[in-house]
Design a protein around this motif. Structure first.
Motif, PDB file in Angstrom:
ATOM      1  N   ASN A 456      -5.289 -15.277 -20.862  1.00  0.00           N
ATOM      2  CA  ASN A 456      -4.195 -14.655 -20.120  1.00  0.00           C
ATOM      3  C   ASN A 456      -4.638 -14.356 -18.696  1.00  0.00           C
ATOM      4  OD1 ASN A 456      -1.920 -14.003 -22.240  1.00  0.00           O
ATOM      5  ND2 ASN A 456      -3.873 -13.586 -23.242  1.00  0.00           N
ATOM      6  N   PHE A 457      -3.647 -14.284 -17.810  1.00  0.00           N
ATOM      7  CA  PHE A 457      -3.931 -14.160 -16.389  1.00  0.00           C
ATOM      8  C   PHE A 457      -3.382 -12.854 -15.818  1.00  0.00           C
ATOM      9  CE2 PHE A 457      -3.800 -18.694 -17.268  1.00  0.00           C
ATOM     10  CZ  PHE A 457      -4.964 -19.127 -16.667  1.00  0.00           C
ATOM     11  N   SER A 458      -4.000 -12.446 -14.726  1.00  0.00           N
ATOM     12  CA  SER A 458      -3.479 -11.342 -13.939  1.00  0.00           C
ATOM     13  C   SER A 458      -2.757 -11.903 -12.716  1.00  0.00           C
ATOM     14  CB  SER A 458      -4.618 -10.428 -13.477  1.00  0.00           C
ATOM     15  OG  SER A 458      -5.218  -9.788 -14.578  1.00  0.00           O
ATOM     16  N   ARG A 459      -1.897 -11.079 -12.137  1.00  0.00           N
ATOM     17  CA  ARG A 459      -1.241 -11.470 -10.892  1.00  0.00           C
ATOM     18  C   ARG A 459      -2.272 -11.376  -9.768  1.00  0.00           C
ATOM     19  NH1 ARG A 459       1.796  -7.588 -13.594  1.00  0.00           N
ATOM     20  NH2 ARG A 459       3.983  -8.023 -14.051  1.00  0.00           N
ATOM     21  N   GLY A 460      -2.634 -12.482  -9.211  1.00  0.00           N
ATOM     22  CA  GLY A 460      -3.631 -12.483  -8.144  1.00  0.00           C
ATOM     23  C   GLY A 460      -2.977 -12.621  -6.783  1.00  0.00           C
ATOM     24  N   PRO A 492      -1.954 -17.166 -10.699  1.00  0.00           N
ATOM     25  CA  PRO A 492      -2.617 -16.757 -11.945  1.00  0.00           C
ATOM     26  C   PRO A 492      -4.127 -16.837 -11.796  1.00  0.00           C
ATOM     27  CG  PRO A 492      -1.746 -18.984 -12.152  1.00  0.00           C
ATOM     28  CD  PRO A 492      -1.281 -18.467 -10.828  1.00  0.00           C
ATOM     29  N   GLN A 493      -4.794 -15.701 -11.920  1.00  0.00           N
ATOM     30  CA  GLN A 493      -6.242 -15.646 -11.769  1.00  0.00           C
ATOM     31  C   GLN A 493      -6.832 -14.794 -12.888  1.00  0.00           C
ATOM     32  OE1 GLN A 493      -6.868 -14.117  -7.779  1.00  0.00           O
ATOM     33  NE2 GLN A 493      -6.622 -16.135  -6.850  1.00  0.00           N
ATOM     34  N   ASN A 498     -10.543 -12.470 -10.017  1.00  0.00           N
ATOM     35  CA  ASN A 498      -9.686 -11.908  -8.980  1.00  0.00           C
ATOM     36  C   ASN A 498     -10.346 -10.712  -8.299  1.00  0.00           C
ATOM     37  OD1 ASN A 498      -7.214  -9.627  -8.658  1.00  0.00           O
ATOM     38  ND2 ASN A 498      -6.873 -11.600  -7.677  1.00  0.00           N
ATOM     39  N   ASN A 499     -11.041  -9.889  -9.098  1.00  0.00           N
ATOM     40  CA  ASN A 499     -11.665  -8.687  -8.550  1.00  0.00           C
ATOM     41  C   ASN A 499     -12.960  -8.979  -7.812  1.00  0.00           C
ATOM     42  OD1 ASN A 499      -9.647  -7.118  -9.589  1.00  0.00           O
ATOM     43  ND2 ASN A 499     -10.798  -6.464 -11.389  1.00  0.00           N
TER      44      ASN A 499
END
Length: 645
Positions: A456-460, A492-493, A498-499
């Motif tokens: 699953n991805f985070s909003r990047g 998607p990252q 992303n962090n």
């Protein structure tokens, strides 16, 4: 593949070619190669990029004086270290013994990463077979001709098991300690290089094998790669090589002269059948191997929908010195995601006396966005009002890729002397009402419970929330921050990526801008490749193809009259390719493993243009890295102080 006893030709571990066209093409190529022992003409048909890569992978002249001539020319002289290095490589090759109701069958396999074994799918076709099998190392004659006892290891398919019958490959996890307590680490592994070009037509290859399930043997530089004049599906995924020896063992590594694995051997090619002699013995005219580069493409295609493919890639990357990716890519977004915000009214960006969007004249060098996107403008999603393709926001602009549904490019202006902290996070992401919803995802794309995906991805953010947070008033900074929370500006990252990977570079660019109070323009976006993996087939709007690499170009106003630019690629699947672009394979020097783990490269604007088809002609001449190191396309960043701009 193994040469079985005469009474066992029907065994399932035996695989030969039954394609008459392939056999005829192999025979023609072999005859042509015999007529032309000089290999210069044979190499003339190779693409220049593949030849360039092959040259880069040769040893330095001082280590192997005849290496270049042997590959590109006609020399058969080989450095004496070839033998010792071959012995070292052979340690990772093992016999695979598989019990069966009719007795047992054998194949060959080899270690390709930490506790990761590779062989053919027709040797180990399922988890049950792998669970019954044993990998036997050191089953070979020593220097005195004494046959040693094999060191036996169990396979652990419950940990990792990935197989593909079409590519005829299986990856399986192996126990860390043998049945008698010998550590697997003693045998090392053979690192796999993903790029294509490790061997070229006309070059000779070497195979280490367990023919017929017997002791380890070597077919040393007896196999010449031939180019087949044959139009069959996926022919580019295989290499073909002729041999005068018996067929080798299924699952054997095929090496070039630098002991880099170029393919996994998987079947023999018999001579064309003579209808007049149906009982004549089979004549073997060549062999076929599956290219390592094709196997990497296969794994990349499955990395988002198959956990085992993801874990295989993780171990392959670790074998080259990269830190583990599994915790990083296994990080899932929170299960309870915020609700989407309501789209702003289009009138938000048409206030009288206020200029919105990217400013081409922000720096002393005018950089026109429309010129940059001109080569790919046809791929851009149109605005609903028919006014073009550029979505203007406070201090930045976004152009969306119509087919891929994420940004084609973002462009933001940053004024270091006017940056203001916008305060707390403004809230939710939202869609943009000025563009059709089919060209932008929403929260359902990122919410775990809306799909069955393994990753699953985070909003990047592409344009970082703080980049447009500047202006004459605090409200202006807040508006820029809020505008960055649009799905058109999200990609998607993986959360940790992303962090850390992408986020660290963003922090550096912004901090340098603020500390020096300079003006900076930043262009960035995903790198879209045809083989990007699919994702979210059961999500709204799916399936989507996920970009796994991202680029960034920072253009800095260094003096009141001069600018300078720096280009970066920060991603996940491009790291290994970038490593070999930088020509550091030779013993992984001059970079240490610790340096490679940073997974960041500074590259050239020309490289970004090639990857994206965008046109940065207007700033290409200001590329600080290209002017300093014109002969090297990439440079690893071990700390942010390494950046040249």
């Amino acid at each position: 593949m193994p040469t079985p006893p005469p009474d066992s030709y029907e065994r399932r571990d035996v695989l030969t070619s039954t394609d008459q066209k392939l056999a005829e093409a192999m025979l023609r190529a072999s005859d042509a190669a015999r007529r032309d022992r000089g290999r210069k003409d044979t190499l003339s048909g190779e693409p220049s990029e593949r030849l360039a890569i092959r040259r880069d992978l040769l040893e330095p002249k001082q280590a192997d004086p005849k290496g270049f001539e042997r590959v590109i020319g006609e020399s058969d002289l080989t450095s004496i270290n070839y033998l010792e290095r071959g012995k070292r490589a052979s340690a990772a090759v093992c016999r695979i013994r598989v019990p069966s109701p009719g007795g047992e069958w054998y194949g060959t396999g080899f270690l390709v990463g930490p506790r990761l074994l590779m062989t053919n799918a027709h040797v180990l076709g399922n988890e049950f077979e792998a669970g019954q099998a044993e990998a036997e190392f050191s089953y070979e004659h020593d220097v005195d001709g004494v046959l040693g006892d094999p060191v036996q290891f169990n396979l652990l398919p419950h940990e990792i098991f990935f197989t593909d019958p079409q590519a005829d490959v299986t990856f399986v996890s192996i126990a860390p300690v043998s049945n008698k307590g010998i550590p697997l680490e003693r045998f090392g592994w053979l690192g796999l290089l993903p790029l294509s070009g490790k061997a070229v037509d006309g070059e000779y290859v070497t195979i280490i094998q367990h023919p017929g399930g017997g002791p380890k043997q070597i077919s040393i530089r007896a196999n010449q790669i031939v180019k087949l004049d044959l139009d069959i599906p996926r022919i580019e995924n295989f290499i073909h090589y002729r041999t005068d020896t018996e067929p080798g063992s299924s699952g054997s590594p095929v090496f070039n002269d630098q002991w880099q694995v170029v393919a996994i051997h998987h079947k023999a090619v018999p001579a064309p059948r003579d209808p007049a002699k149906p009982d004549a013995p089979v004549e073997w005219i060549g062999n076929e191997g599956v290219r390592i580069s094709a196997l990497f493409q296969l794994l990349e295609q499955h990395r988002l929908n198959n956990n085992h493919a993801l874990m295989v890639l993780d171990r392959l990357e670790r074998s080259l010195g990269f830190s583990p990716m599994t915790p990083e890519v296994s990080t899932v977004a929170p299960e309870l995601l915020e609700a989407d915000g309501k789209p702003y009214k289009p009138t938000r960006w048409v206030k009288q006396g206020t200029a919105f969007g990217y400013d081409a004249k922000f720096l002393t060098q005018e950089i026109i966005l429309d010129d940059i996107i001109a080569p790919v403008k046809a791929k851009a999603a149109p605005l609903l009002d028919g006014s073009g393709v550029e979505l203007v926001y406070n201090k930045f602009s976004v152009v969306v890729h119509a087919e891929r549904k994420f940004a084609l490019i973002t462009a933001v202006n940053i004024n270091g002397s006017k940056l203001k902290h916008p305060g707390d996070r403004p809230g939710s992401f939202r869609q943009d009402a000025r563009i059709a919803s089919e060209f932008q995802p929403d929260g359902e794309f990122y919410e775990v419970k809306k799909g069955t995906d393994k990753v699953n991805f985070s909003r990047g953010h592409l344009v970082r929330r703080f980049d447009p947070a500047w202006g004459e008033t605090p409200q202006e900074a807040k508006d820029g921050d809020a505008d960055s929370f649009h799905y058109t500006n999200a990609a998607p990252q993986y959360q940790t990526y992303n962090n850390v990977d992408w986020g660290d570079l963003e922090d550096y660019v912004l901090n340098q801008t603020q500390m020096t109070e300079r003006k900076v323009t930043v262009f960035q976006g995903p790198i879209y490749r045809p083989d990007d993996p699919p994702y979210g087939k059961d999500r709204k709007g799916g399936p989507w193809k996920i970009p796994l690499s991202f680029w960034k170009i920072a253009v800095v106003q260094k003096t009141p009259t001069t600018i300078s630019a720096a280009a970066f690629i920060v991603g996940q699947t491009q790291y290994v390719d970038a490593l070999y672009e930088a020509k550091v394979f030779k013993a992984l020097a001059p970079y240490r493993f610790e340096e490679l783990r940073t997974r960041k490269i500074q590259t050239t604007i020309a490289t970004i243009e090639k990857e994206t088809q965008l046109n940065f002609e207007g700033i290409r001449a200001f590329d600080a890295h290209d002017s300093l190191e014109a002969t090297r396309r990439t440079r690893w960043i071990t700390s942010m102080s390494d950046i040249i701009i």
